[in-house]
Design an enzyme around this catalytic site. Sequence first.
Site, PDB file in Angstrom:
ATOM      1  N   GLY A 459     -16.244 -32.813  24.557  1.00  0.00           N
ATOM      2  CA  GLY A 459     -15.620 -34.065  24.141  1.00  0.00           C
ATOM      3  C   GLY A 459     -14.400 -33.865  23.280  1.00  0.00           C
ATOM      4  O   GLY A 459     -13.783 -34.815  22.806  1.00  0.00           O
ATOM      5  N   ALA A 503      -6.776 -22.555  19.626  1.00  0.00           N
ATOM      6  CA  ALA A 503      -6.093 -21.327  19.209  1.00  0.00           C
ATOM      7  C   ALA A 503      -6.536 -20.141  20.070  1.00  0.00           C
ATOM      8  O   ALA A 503      -5.717 -19.288  20.436  1.00  0.00           O
ATOM      9  CB  ALA A 503      -6.375 -21.047  17.735  1.00  0.00           C
ATOM     10  N   ILE A 615       0.281 -29.474  16.819  1.00  0.00           N
ATOM     11  CA  ILE A 615      -0.618 -30.382  17.529  1.00  0.00           C
ATOM     12  C   ILE A 615      -0.229 -30.352  19.004  1.00  0.00           C
ATOM     13  O   ILE A 615       0.902 -30.700  19.363  1.00  0.00           O
ATOM     14  CB  ILE A 615      -0.507 -31.816  16.963  1.00  0.00           C
ATOM     15  CG1 ILE A 615      -0.791 -31.821  15.453  1.00  0.00           C
ATOM     16  CG2 ILE A 615      -1.449 -32.751  17.701  1.00  0.00           C
ATOM     17  CD1 ILE A 615      -2.134 -31.268  15.051  1.00  0.00           C
ATOM     18  N   THR A 620      -5.596 -36.630  21.868  1.00  0.00           N
ATOM     19  CA  THR A 620      -6.943 -36.077  21.712  1.00  0.00           C
ATOM     20  C   THR A 620      -7.129 -35.509  20.307  1.00  0.00           C
ATOM     21  O   THR A 620      -8.233 -35.529  19.761  1.00  0.00           O
ATOM     22  CB  THR A 620      -7.228 -34.994  22.775  1.00  0.00           C
ATOM     23  OG1 THR A 620      -6.131 -34.089  22.835  1.00  0.00           O
ATOM     24  CG2 THR A 620      -7.459 -35.622  24.136  1.00  0.00           C
ATOM     25  N   GLN A 624     -10.136 -36.587  17.800  1.00  0.00           N
ATOM     26  CA  GLN A 624     -11.007 -35.596  17.168  1.00  0.00           C
ATOM     27  C   GLN A 624     -11.124 -35.857  15.670  1.00  0.00           C
ATOM     28  O   GLN A 624     -12.204 -35.880  15.103  1.00  0.00           O
ATOM     29  CB  GLN A 624     -10.373 -34.205  17.325  1.00  0.00           C
ATOM     30  CG  GLN A 624     -10.746 -33.473  18.556  1.00  0.00           C
ATOM     31  CD  GLN A 624     -11.979 -32.657  18.284  1.00  0.00           C
ATOM     32  OE1 GLN A 624     -13.071 -33.213  18.160  1.00  0.00           O
ATOM     33  NE2 GLN A 624     -11.840 -31.372  18.196  1.00  0.00           N
ATOM     34  N   GLY A 687      -6.406 -25.556  14.362  1.00  0.00           N
ATOM     35  CA  GLY A 687      -7.776 -26.050  14.528  1.00  0.00           C
ATOM     36  C   GLY A 687      -8.002 -27.351  13.795  1.00  0.00           C
ATOM     37  O   GLY A 687      -7.606 -27.505  12.634  1.00  0.00           O
ATOM     38  N   GLU A 690     -13.173 -29.751  12.974  1.00  0.00           N
ATOM     39  CA  GLU A 690     -14.133 -29.990  11.896  1.00  0.00           C
ATOM     40  C   GLU A 690     -13.515 -30.627  10.662  1.00  0.00           C
ATOM     41  O   GLU A 690     -14.175 -31.351   9.924  1.00  0.00           O
ATOM     42  CB  GLU A 690     -14.796 -28.665  11.486  1.00  0.00           C
ATOM     43  CG  GLU A 690     -14.898 -27.752  12.676  1.00  0.00           C
ATOM     44  CD  GLU A 690     -16.096 -26.847  12.761  1.00  0.00           C
ATOM     45  OE1 GLU A 690     -17.134 -27.147  12.182  1.00  0.00           O
ATOM     46  OE2 GLU A 690     -15.967 -25.824  13.451  1.00  0.00           O
TER      47      GLU A 690
HETATM   48 MO1  MOS Z   1     -19.268 -26.205  15.341  1.00  0.00          MO
HETATM   49  S1  MOS Z   1     -20.298 -26.656  13.728  1.00  0.00           S
HETATM   50  O1  MOS Z   1     -17.682 -26.270  15.317  1.00  0.00           O
HETATM   51  O2  MOS Z   1     -20.074 -25.450  16.499  1.00  0.00           O
END
Ligand code: MOS
Length: 725
Positions: A459, A503, A615, A620, A624, A687, A690
């Site tokens: 996703g 990356a 970017i 997308t 994210q 990245g 997260e």
């Molecule tokens: Mo993850 S916690 O980026 O697998």
Amino acid sequence: MTSRLDGPLKVTGEARYGVDHNLPGMAYGYLVLSTIAHGEIATMDTSAARSAPGVLGVYSPFEPLELWTPSSPLMGETWVPLQDKEVAYYGQPIGFVVAETFEQARDAAALVEVRYHERAALTSLEDGLDTAEDAPPPHREEPPSISVLADGVESIEDALAASPVVVEATYRTATQNHAAMEPHSAVAVWGSEGLTVYSGNQGSNLMAAELAGALDVDPSSVRVINPFVGGAFGGKARTSAPAFLAAATARVLRRPVKASLTREQVFTATAGRAATVQKISLGAERDGTLVAVRHDSWCSTAMDRSFVEPTSHGTSREWYATPNLAISQKMVPLNIPPTTFMRAPGEAPGSFALESAIDELAVKLDMDPIELRMRNNSTAPPGKDLQWSSKHLDECFRIGAARFGWANRSACGRMDGDWLVGLGTATAMFPAIRFPATVEVTLEADDTAVVATSGADPGTGLLTVLSLVGAESLDISPERVTPLLGDSVLPPGGMSGGSTATASAGTAIMIAAAKVIDELLALASGPDGPFQGMDVSYADGQVLDGNGRAMTFGEVLRSVGRPAVFATGSSAPGEELTKHSFSSFGAQFCEVRVHRWTREARVSRMLGVFDSGRIINQQTARSQIMGGMIWGVSAALHEGLEIEGNGRLANGDLAGYLVPVNADIPDVDVQFVEYPDTLHNAVGAKGLGEIGMVGMAAAIANAIYNATGVRVRHIPIMIEDLLDE
Ligand code: MOS
């Protein structure tokens, strides 16, 4: 701006996820879970289940399936079910029933009679703090405790005692579950060439390797297919019980087997995020300059101690410049479901504590919290020589403050009718990491190209990124590039985890593309080529001779009678690690309204400004980040598993485990400052999978303090936390 290539398939229901595969002769498996948290299974009476309609097999530790513990370089060992009679948590897989239909398997599973020798269970993190153990070194190769002290300073206690201003507090974060839309599931079928498994995961080649290890077969005889994954967030990095059980039973029954966890089973039969207790001490000069940072963390872990949530390491290790730093990380083994990676493992709960404490320090200093953060901006992680390769965090705060109207913030919030309104902010950081990845790039005679790697797009938008980076590297339009992903027969693509995929795969694409262009030029100027013996170059999808003659790569291939030319490229982290430290950065802002009488807290505005390097695809990338920021709201105000004394999850389903709905979330404003970081990798992306959630829970708690004057040092923050004062 490119829309997600797989978007139309997903929204029209055309995308086939793991359990959407139905094969001739397929049987259905259903898991049996333990109903105690600690003990040994004395007996399992499976006779009624065995004679129930349609049942093909019942498996348990007494009638086990042959499975071995797989071990991989990236994941370490992964637990396989039904291999012993020990029960270490409530809801542990202890049996598997296979029948002709799902309903028959489920009904028969309910007939299995289990007797236990029950032992006392430890299920509360608070009760277990006294028996905490030192955590083993976390995955980022750090020792469990780190102490950096300025010359002449004896201890962190001395540094804190000598600090003119000190803030000390303990923070707590809740156990969470990934709650991905797609439950963990698999369809397994054995054929003449070996095993094929359709199952959502974060890296098809990684899952294939784990299955091969568990089944003790040659890795080349296992194929895992996962073009679509309904969310993972770390929870599908390791292979889960349904895939192991479906594969093992399909082997003995000689039939395809489908197995899926129910929603409730997902909460215990997989793994979630640890709960944490974090004690933070900050010592500062009166002008806000940090003198000492101390961060001691405790996290829950399962009895197998297979995962540590590295909160101290993830945050205090790297965020602020300080001459004195002491961090420690302990774990508390409990009779609870396993813990594992979950979006921003370490940083997500760690930033709640650290960024709340920084806000508390700003209040104590009577200083603007953004100014305090800027004053302590680090140019390198404390105690490390390696400077950040690029860091534009101050710019994120400046842009964010202007865009969010931070200048209008009052130190004690404002009233709007019956609502108390506050603004909060926090820093976000997540290390920029790469994993090894290999990609194959093919130029076809019809002037299209294929970019292929095993990997996974859970996703995140990776499929779309493959086509964009492929197109750029081949100097053609993205419509001419077909990305292939999610099949372990493709070159090993690494993991969609750790915010690494763009990356890692992107760099490999650039290498593969350069190689395939070299191959093309060699063909073109070779003995049978249309540019025989000439100096040729490549641009715009064409081979050029410098005298104005040009042929597309398809024309070249057709002229030499080749259907295609291909090359593989590999990338892996390397020398750059000895030169710099790497991280993405961000500034989170939110406005929270707390009702004066009911005390409900509502987030009314959110902004995140991020320095994530280059970017690749605004659309997308924004999605994210938005998802991460929403998860931050969720962590702050909604999510938390309640573990009862007997180890049962009181709210282990989507009725009781709260996640935000649209009505909980305002417009989410996402901005990027775009500084490609080519010191980290050739693509320049750092990245962003997260970092979107990092800091957001603290920003909300800080906004609630600004609105109400109530400092809540745990998440999720409930109405009752805001009733007094
Ligand atoms: Mo993850 S916690 O980026 O697998």
